[in-house]
Design a protein around this motif. Structure first.
Motif, PDB file in Angstrom:
ATOM      1  N   VAL A 305      21.782 -90.754 -30.703  1.00 46.86           N
ATOM      2  CA  VAL A 305      22.760 -91.822 -30.475  1.00 46.86           C
ATOM      3  C   VAL A 305      22.572 -92.410 -29.083  1.00 46.86           C
ATOM      4  O   VAL A 305      22.534 -93.636 -28.902  1.00 46.86           O
ATOM      5  N   THR A 306      22.448 -91.557 -28.084  1.00 48.99           N
ATOM      6  CA  THR A 306      22.231 -92.065 -26.727  1.00 48.99           C
ATOM      7  C   THR A 306      20.804 -92.579 -26.550  1.00 48.99           C
ATOM      8  O   THR A 306      20.562 -93.458 -25.715  1.00 48.99           O
ATOM      9  N   ASP A 307      19.850 -92.066 -27.331  1.00 47.87           N
ATOM     10  CA  ASP A 307      18.512 -92.667 -27.340  1.00 47.87           C
ATOM     11  C   ASP A 307      18.608 -94.138 -27.760  1.00 47.87           C
ATOM     12  O   ASP A 307      17.986 -95.022 -27.163  1.00 47.87           O
ATOM     13  N   LEU A 308      19.383 -94.397 -28.820  1.00 44.32           N
ATOM     14  CA  LEU A 308      19.540 -95.765 -29.315  1.00 44.32           C
ATOM     15  C   LEU A 308      20.243 -96.631 -28.273  1.00 44.32           C
ATOM     16  O   LEU A 308      19.823 -97.765 -28.014  1.00 44.32           O
ATOM     17  N   HIS A 317      17.148 -92.790 -19.537  1.00 38.39           N
ATOM     18  CA  HIS A 317      18.313 -91.928 -19.708  1.00 38.39           C
ATOM     19  C   HIS A 317      19.062 -91.703 -18.403  1.00 38.39           C
ATOM     20  O   HIS A 317      20.288 -91.527 -18.410  1.00 38.39           O
ATOM     21  N   ALA A 318      18.368 -91.700 -17.295  1.00 43.47           N
ATOM     22  CA  ALA A 318      19.053 -91.548 -16.011  1.00 43.47           C
ATOM     23  C   ALA A 318      19.996 -92.723 -15.765  1.00 43.47           C
ATOM     24  O   ALA A 318      21.141 -92.542 -15.315  1.00 43.47           O
ATOM     25  N   GLU A 319      19.524 -93.933 -16.066  1.00 42.81           N
ATOM     26  CA  GLU A 319      20.375 -95.103 -15.878  1.00 42.81           C
ATOM     27  C   GLU A 319      21.510 -95.129 -16.899  1.00 42.81           C
ATOM     28  O   GLU A 319      22.632 -95.546 -16.576  1.00 42.81           O
ATOM     29  N   LEU A 320      21.249 -94.686 -18.124  1.00 43.89           N
ATOM     30  CA  LEU A 320      22.321 -94.625 -19.112  1.00 43.89           C
ATOM     31  C   LEU A 320      23.422 -93.680 -18.631  1.00 43.89           C
ATOM     32  O   LEU A 320      24.619 -93.973 -18.782  1.00 43.89           O
ATOM     33  N   SER A 406      22.167 -84.201 -19.153  1.00 42.13           N
ATOM     34  CA  SER A 406      22.855 -85.419 -18.750  1.00 42.13           C
ATOM     35  C   SER A 406      24.232 -85.088 -18.210  1.00 42.13           C
ATOM     36  O   SER A 406      25.064 -84.492 -18.905  1.00 42.13           O
ATOM     37  N   ARG A 407      24.516 -85.489 -16.973  1.00 38.33           N
ATOM     38  CA  ARG A 407      25.842 -85.263 -16.396  1.00 38.33           C
ATOM     39  C   ARG A 407      26.913 -85.997 -17.198  1.00 38.33           C
ATOM     40  O   ARG A 407      28.063 -85.551 -17.271  1.00 38.33           O
TER      41      ARG A 407
END
Length: 492
Positions: A305-308, A317-320, A406-407
């Motif tokens: 989901v977070t990949d999408l 992913h760091a920026e997400l 991921s924090r």
């Protein structure tokens, strides 16, 4: 010293860890990818698993500065439920339908309608969904019955890799209990289920593997395939386990503690000394890899989901993570029902994701937060279901898997639960757990003793900074109710 190898053959890749057999010290690791899959049809060929195992094992040896002859024991953990069908010559009859293949949802629905949720919960501890092996066998019986006429063995993914190492058909109770035809509380195969829903004309007793105990060797690595890895023929092979079950060993999960595993699938689980039979269908009352039970809830949609979301936003992913943590926590914010590829818990194989609460001033930060919350809220519902099934699940909360790096995931989970969330020094918990098992069989020890002796230390603790408002939770529940199409699926 003694060296053990722990293998994690997951949906996405194969990871091998080499560890000191006495103190568990990591000596080297390697990883190789598996072919990507995507539901509803999610299949892989076992030859690809073996190729990835060979590659990752060689990489681990190189990283450790060791030779294959230095390894004394090996154990394989792998993705659960997948259907491996072998002919009389151990030839693979068809590609493996994986746990997240949803094409057998009609067979699962028919089985539940016939026996009833309570009947299934009493029989095997869980209510079948399309993930369960028995539903995949029933799909084959309907669509490819010719494979049943030449069927000699039915194995699960870790069974197959262990079989290539030992030549013996062996599984363990953790994996067997997720098939839909093994009663772990009675320690027996339910061949009557296979006769009833797959085929009455097969000698199922001869087709199914031996179920090994938690510290019982599956055999020794004396096959030509094991020779391809360079293993000595006297190398002992552990019984193996499902990936989540081995992960609980690797993380050192103690009674009452709760593990959130954030990977391809999302899993929330705890340990129990007694069998769990949940007629609601939410909780899988499966056995664990240590002689007890591991009640768990598994969702299909987790870090994908977070990949999408990262792909749609054009960020890494760091920026997400930065975006999600920077989002304004307004109670009328965007909410995602994250059923991208259908869902397993709850059982909604044809569902799709829904995004609600869109406004003209919606932000990139809010979309990033919605993606993380959509995953977390689904797992928190599973945590609640475990409690409702009568299991104590109120101890320390531990997060593992790729999402635990991921924090944003850790913070949202802490806020959703209102308790601290910790991570432990076990970035590859499943491979680590397989190594725990390998060390136990090598030394003739109880796997629980090795698990506790090797328990990893705490690395991060994230305290809750707020809470997720009830308005957000209500919006989430409403969206998940709308996410499933209302028309009846055709029987296939």
């Amino acid at each position: 010293m003694g060296v053990v190898a722990g293998v994690d053959s997951s949906t996405q890749s194969c990871t091998v860890e080499l560890r000191d057999s006495v103190d568990g010290r990591l000596l080297g690791s390697g990883r190789a990818p598996h072919p990507p899959t995507s539901p509803p049809v999610s299949e892989q060929h076992p030859d690809d698993w073996w190729a990835a195992l060979r590659s990752s094992f060689a990489a681990a040896l190189a990283a450790a500065g060791l030779a294959a002859r230095d390894v004394d024991a090996i154990s394989v953990a792998a993705q659960a439920h997948g259907l491996v069908m072998l002919g009389p010559d151990d030839r693979v009859l068809r590609p493996v339908k994986l746990w997240n293949d949803t094409t057998s949802s009609a067979q699962a629905a028919a089985m539940v309608a016939e026996l009833g949720p309570a009947g299934w919960a009493r029989a095997v501890g869980s209510v079948p969904t399309a993930a369960f092996t028995i539903t995949k066998l029933a799909w084959v019986a309907r669509h490819e019955p010719e494979h049943l006429t030449s069927l000699a063995r039915v194995l699960l993914p870790h069974d197959h890799l262990s079989h290539r190492l030992t030549g013996r058909a062996v599984t363990d109770r953790s994996e067997a209990s997720g098939t839909g035809y093994y009663a772990a509380h009675d320690e027996r195969w339910l061949t009557e289920h296979l006769e009833r829903w797959v085929s009455p004309g097969l000698d199922w007793d001869s087709v199914l593997p031996h179920v090994a105990g938690p510290s019982e060797p599956a055999g020794t690595a004396g096959t030509p395939s094991a020779g391809e890895l360079g293993l000595r023929p006297d190398v002992v092979v552990g019984p193996g386990a499902g990936d989540q079950h081995a992960g609980a060993l690797g993380i050192g999960l103690a009674p009452g503690q709760v593990l959130y595993s954030l990977g391809t699938s999302g899993v929330v689980m705890t340990t129990s000394t007694t069998a769990v039979h949940d007629a609601s269908g939410w909780v899988d009352g499966v056995a664990d890899a240590a002689g007890g039970w591991l009640p768990l809830v598994c969702t299909l949609n987790s870090t994908k989901v977070t990949d999408l979301a990262a792909r749609l936003l054009g960020v890494d992913h760091a920026e997400l993570t930065r975006l999600a943590l920077a989002a304004e926590r307004r109670p009328d914010r965007m909410v995602l029902a994250a059923y991208l590829d259908g869902e397993r818990s709850p059982d909604r194989p044809r569902a799709r994701g829904l995004l609600g609460g869109l406004r003209s001033d919606a932000t990139r930060e809010e979309l990033a937060l919605a993606a993380v919350e959509g995953v977390v809220l689904g797992l928190v519902r599973g945590h609640d279901a475990i409690r409702q099934a009568g299991v104590a699940a109120d101890g320390v909360v531990v997060a593992t898997g790729g999402g635990a790096r991921s924090r944003a995931y850790l913070q949202v989970l802490a806020d959703a639960l209102g308790v601290p969330v910790e991570t432990r020094d076990a970035p590859e918990a499943t491979a680590r757990g397989a190594a725990v098992q390998a060390a136990a069989v090598l030394h003739g020890a109880d796997v629980r003793e090795v698990r506790d002796a090797w328990a990893p230390f705490r690395t991060v603790v994230v305290e809750p900074l707020g809470s997720i408002p009830e308005e957000v939770r209500e919006q989430y529940r409403a969206l998940t109710g709308w996410a499933q199409p209302t028309e009846t699926a055709p029987a296939t």
